[in-house]
Structure formats: C-alpha cells, structure tokens
Design a protein around this motif. Sequence first.
Motif, PDB file in Angstrom:
ATOM      1  N   GLU A 219      -5.671 -29.763  22.271  1.00 47.26           N
ATOM      2  CA  GLU A 219      -6.855 -29.587  23.115  1.00 47.26           C
ATOM      3  C   GLU A 219      -6.564 -28.657  24.287  1.00 47.26           C
ATOM      4  O   GLU A 219      -7.383 -27.808  24.651  1.00 47.26           O
ATOM      5  CB  GLU A 219      -7.344 -30.948  23.633  1.00 47.26           C
ATOM      6  N   GLN A 220      -5.391 -28.828  24.898  1.00 50.33           N
ATOM      7  CA  GLN A 220      -5.015 -27.974  26.015  1.00 50.33           C
ATOM      8  C   GLN A 220      -4.837 -26.523  25.560  1.00 50.33           C
ATOM      9  O   GLN A 220      -5.241 -25.584  26.263  1.00 50.33           O
ATOM     10  CB  GLN A 220      -3.734 -28.496  26.663  1.00 50.33           C
TER      11      GLN A 220
ATOM     12  N   GLY B 145       5.251 -22.363  14.297  1.00 47.75           N
ATOM     13  CA  GLY B 145       5.504 -23.591  13.559  1.00 47.75           C
ATOM     14  C   GLY B 145       4.274 -24.461  13.401  1.00 47.75           C
ATOM     15  O   GLY B 145       3.140 -23.990  13.255  1.00 47.75           O
ATOM     16  N   THR B 146       4.505 -25.781  13.459  1.00 50.21           N
ATOM     17  CA  THR B 146       3.435 -26.762  13.266  1.00 50.21           C
ATOM     18  C   THR B 146       2.339 -26.611  14.310  1.00 50.21           C
ATOM     19  O   THR B 146       1.151 -26.731  13.995  1.00 50.21           O
ATOM     20  CB  THR B 146       4.007 -28.190  13.338  1.00 50.21           C
ATOM     21  N   ASP B 147       2.747 -26.343  15.553  1.00 49.69           N
ATOM     22  CA  ASP B 147       1.751 -26.183  16.616  1.00 49.69           C
ATOM     23  C   ASP B 147       0.800 -25.031  16.311  1.00 49.69           C
ATOM     24  O   ASP B 147      -0.411 -25.136  16.536  1.00 49.69           O
ATOM     25  CB  ASP B 147       2.443 -25.938  17.959  1.00 49.69           C
ATOM     26  N   LEU B 148       1.337 -23.933  15.785  1.00 48.56           N
ATOM     27  CA  LEU B 148       0.499 -22.776  15.454  1.00 48.56           C
ATOM     28  C   LEU B 148      -0.462 -23.110  14.320  1.00 48.56           C
ATOM     29  O   LEU B 148      -1.652 -22.762  14.378  1.00 48.56           O
ATOM     30  CB  LEU B 148       1.385 -21.590  15.065  1.00 48.56           C
TER      31      LEU B 148
ATOM     32  N   LEU C 214      -6.016 -35.926  14.887  1.00 48.72           N
ATOM     33  CA  LEU C 214      -4.615 -35.889  15.305  1.00 48.72           C
ATOM     34  C   LEU C 214      -4.243 -37.127  16.104  1.00 48.72           C
ATOM     35  O   LEU C 214      -5.101 -37.823  16.655  1.00 48.72           O
ATOM     36  CB  LEU C 214      -4.368 -34.639  16.155  1.00 48.72           C
ATOM     37  N   GLY C 215      -2.948 -37.381  16.196  1.00 45.97           N
ATOM     38  CA  GLY C 215      -2.461 -38.462  17.034  1.00 45.97           C
ATOM     39  C   GLY C 215      -2.699 -38.161  18.499  1.00 45.97           C
ATOM     40  O   GLY C 215      -2.961 -37.006  18.869  1.00 45.97           O
ATOM     41  N   ARG C 216      -2.577 -39.164  19.351  1.00 47.05           N
ATOM     42  CA  ARG C 216      -2.942 -39.017  20.754  1.00 47.05           C
ATOM     43  C   ARG C 216      -2.183 -37.890  21.448  1.00 47.05           C
ATOM     44  O   ARG C 216      -2.781 -37.045  22.103  1.00 47.05           O
ATOM     45  CB  ARG C 216      -2.689 -40.340  21.490  1.00 47.05           C
ATOM     46  N   LYS C 217      -0.866 -37.859  21.307  1.00 51.74           N
ATOM     47  CA  LYS C 217      -0.068 -36.838  21.997  1.00 51.74           C
ATOM     48  C   LYS C 217      -0.353 -35.445  21.459  1.00 51.74           C
ATOM     49  O   LYS C 217      -0.518 -34.488  22.221  1.00 51.74           O
ATOM     50  CB  LYS C 217       1.417 -37.162  21.875  1.00 51.74           C
ATOM     51  N   MET C 218      -0.406 -35.334  20.123  1.00 53.60           N
ATOM     52  CA  MET C 218      -0.649 -34.019  19.539  1.00 53.60           C
ATOM     53  C   MET C 218      -2.081 -33.558  19.823  1.00 53.60           C
ATOM     54  O   MET C 218      -2.317 -32.366  20.048  1.00 53.60           O
ATOM     55  CB  MET C 218      -0.405 -34.053  18.024  1.00 53.60           C
TER      56      MET C 218
ATOM     57  N   CYS D 171      -7.558 -26.152  13.941  1.00 52.20           N
ATOM     58  CA  CYS D 171      -8.532 -26.749  14.864  1.00 52.20           C
ATOM     59  C   CYS D 171      -9.386 -25.680  15.542  1.00 52.20           C
ATOM     60  O   CYS D 171     -10.511 -25.957  15.958  1.00 52.20           O
ATOM     61  CB  CYS D 171      -7.811 -27.598  15.915  1.00 52.20           C
ATOM     62  N   ASN D 172      -8.835 -24.475  15.652  1.00 57.07           N
ATOM     63  CA  ASN D 172      -9.598 -23.368  16.209  1.00 57.07           C
ATOM     64  C   ASN D 172     -10.754 -23.004  15.271  1.00 57.07           C
ATOM     65  O   ASN D 172     -11.859 -22.679  15.714  1.00 57.07           O
ATOM     66  CB  ASN D 172      -8.691 -22.168  16.411  1.00 57.07           C
ATOM     67  N   GLU D 173     -10.482 -23.086  13.971  1.00 56.28           N
ATOM     68  CA  GLU D 173     -11.501 -22.791  12.971  1.00 56.28           C
ATOM     69  C   GLU D 173     -12.427 -23.978  12.736  1.00 56.28           C
ATOM     70  O   GLU D 173     -13.623 -23.815  12.499  1.00 56.28           O
ATOM     71  CB  GLU D 173     -10.823 -22.398  11.653  1.00 56.28           C
ATOM     72  N   HIS D 174     -11.856 -25.181  12.849  1.00 54.24           N
ATOM     73  CA  HIS D 174     -12.639 -26.414  12.628  1.00 54.24           C
ATOM     74  C   HIS D 174     -12.367 -27.385  13.784  1.00 54.24           C
ATOM     75  O   HIS D 174     -11.485 -28.241  13.689  1.00 54.24           O
ATOM     76  CB  HIS D 174     -12.246 -27.074  11.300  1.00 54.24           C
TER      77      HIS D 174
END
Length: 320
Positions: free
Chosen positions: A251-252, A223-226, A242-246, A232-235
């Motif tokens: 990042e994790q 989904g959205t996480d993927l 992104l917002g703080r929680k996301m 972000c993996n590419e860039h």
Amino acid sequence: MAASWWSLSGRMQLRALACIVYLRVKSAAVDRIVHVWNGGSDALCSVQKFWIGHSPSVCSQNYTLQASTGDTFFMGVGVYGKAPSAYWETVKLEFNPAKVGRCPWFSALYNELIAAAKYVDFKRFDVAIDLPVARSRLRLVKDQRKYGLLEYSAENKTEYLGVRSSHGNCKLYNKALEQKRYLDLTRLEITVDYSMSSWPDFQRIFPDCWEIGSGLPPDDLQGTDLVLYLACNEHPEYVKMLGRKMRKKIEQLLATTAQNVQPDELSYKDILAQILYYGKDIKPEMWADFHEIDAEIPEEWTKKKTKMFDEIKSCGQFQI
C-alpha cells in the motif's frame, strides 16, 4: 514532473449539483404560488409530487417540481409541528443551477419568492468532479473525518468521508454504474457550506483521492515485492488478499507512485459565480443565518454541527 488531474485531461468536469436555500416569505405569496399550481398552470413549474411531512427534519408541505427542461427540483413549505403563520412562511428550495437555472418557469418562481422574502439564507451546495477513470483504480484516503465503505465488488463500491449533508462530506462512487453506462466514470461529490465556500476553504476540505496504477515502480524494487507491486498496481483489489505486513508495505509503495486528484481553482470559482447569480437581487439586509434569527426553524435544519475535525492533515502529496 508534477501533474494534476486537471492538466492531465481536459475531460474532467466540475459542477454544482445542488444548492439549498431557505427563505422567510410572505404567506400571501406562497398562497398565490400554490393557487397557480392548483389551477393546473405550468407558469411556475409543474407539480410532479406532493406529500405531507411527518418528521421534524422535513417541511410540512413538500413538492417535487418539474422545470421546462424536464429536470426536477424540490420546494418545501412550512415547519413540521408549527401552525401556519398568517404573515410569514418558511420555504426551502433545493435545485441544481446547471439544470434548471435557464428555465423561465423556475426563474419566475424563484423571483417571486425573492420578491416576497424578508430573509434569505444560502445554506450549502454540492460540488461534483467527474473522473473518466474506473472506480477500482481510485481510492479515498482516510483522514480525521469519519470514514465509511460500502463494497460489493471492485467496481461497485462507495467510499465516504465526514457526516452526510454536512460541510466537508465526501462521497466517491461509480457514476457509470448508477447511470447504467458502459464506460469508466467515477464521481467525487463534496458538500460545502456557503458560509465556508472560499477557495482556501474548499482546498482545506478537499480529500486525498488517489489513482492507483498510474505510476511506475521505484527503480530499486525487485523480486517478490516488484511482482506484488505490479500485480496490485494492475488490480488494486488484490491488496486486501495480502498478509497484514505485506499489505501495508505494498500500500505504501502504491501510494508513493499514485496521482492525487486536484481541483481547478477557476472551475470552482465559476461554480461560486453561478450560485452568487441567485443572490444578485437580494438586498444586504435580507441576508441572514436562520440559526441566528427568530424564524421558527427546526434545530435539525440549521444548528451548527460540532466540528468533525480540527485540521485535515494531508496523507501525502505526490510528485509524478
């Protein structure tokens, strides 16, 4: 499969950048060297620049010298605010062993200083690890050391850990940009005190440095996480949008799939051997810590820094 940078690519390079040595030398020997320079001879390297120091943290007389290789190094004489001694003078050398070590002019100068020295103190040296990876894909992980970031763009940024010119100081920056070269080349520099330069000591201060975008997403990510992970993996520069929680979540996820730069023990010990080469003609009674002897050295030069951290805790070692 576990892997490290050193097993992934034979192109990684680890070298000593600068070695700093303090010497307590007979004043007559220093006068002889200056006399050679004043006579225009290149026998002990050639003077490219001379200036008088006006700060307690620098020498009274400062020289930029050029070796036969064309490379330059620094030699300082005297202590700011102190009258020259008729018998002994303080000398500071800062040089790159890989660049000037084979120069006969430098060897003659160094040997003359050692022959006339009463005390010799190897203070610190810088280690450089060159990584053929775009700067945007590498990240220096915060730990107990002071962290700093100077960022102009994804490729033009510098990260810092620790205190400048102190044991454990780290710097990660775009070396290709500095050299005006069109290739992927990022440099990690680490400052090491000679008194704490063993392999275990070096491992202790070596930072967590991740390559983002080097791994695959977790199997259960969807989904959205993927989508955000892949973007972000590419860039990696997208993460801060992104917002703080996301942002924390992504990042994790990126951290769990990143590769962690690891130094090579043999390469590091080769650097120590290079530096020890310059101590081969030094008698045991000549080795000294200028902080502990009455050599009229400014406190700013040699005082033992307060600890920047009691223990560097890893932010994670990742298996890939």
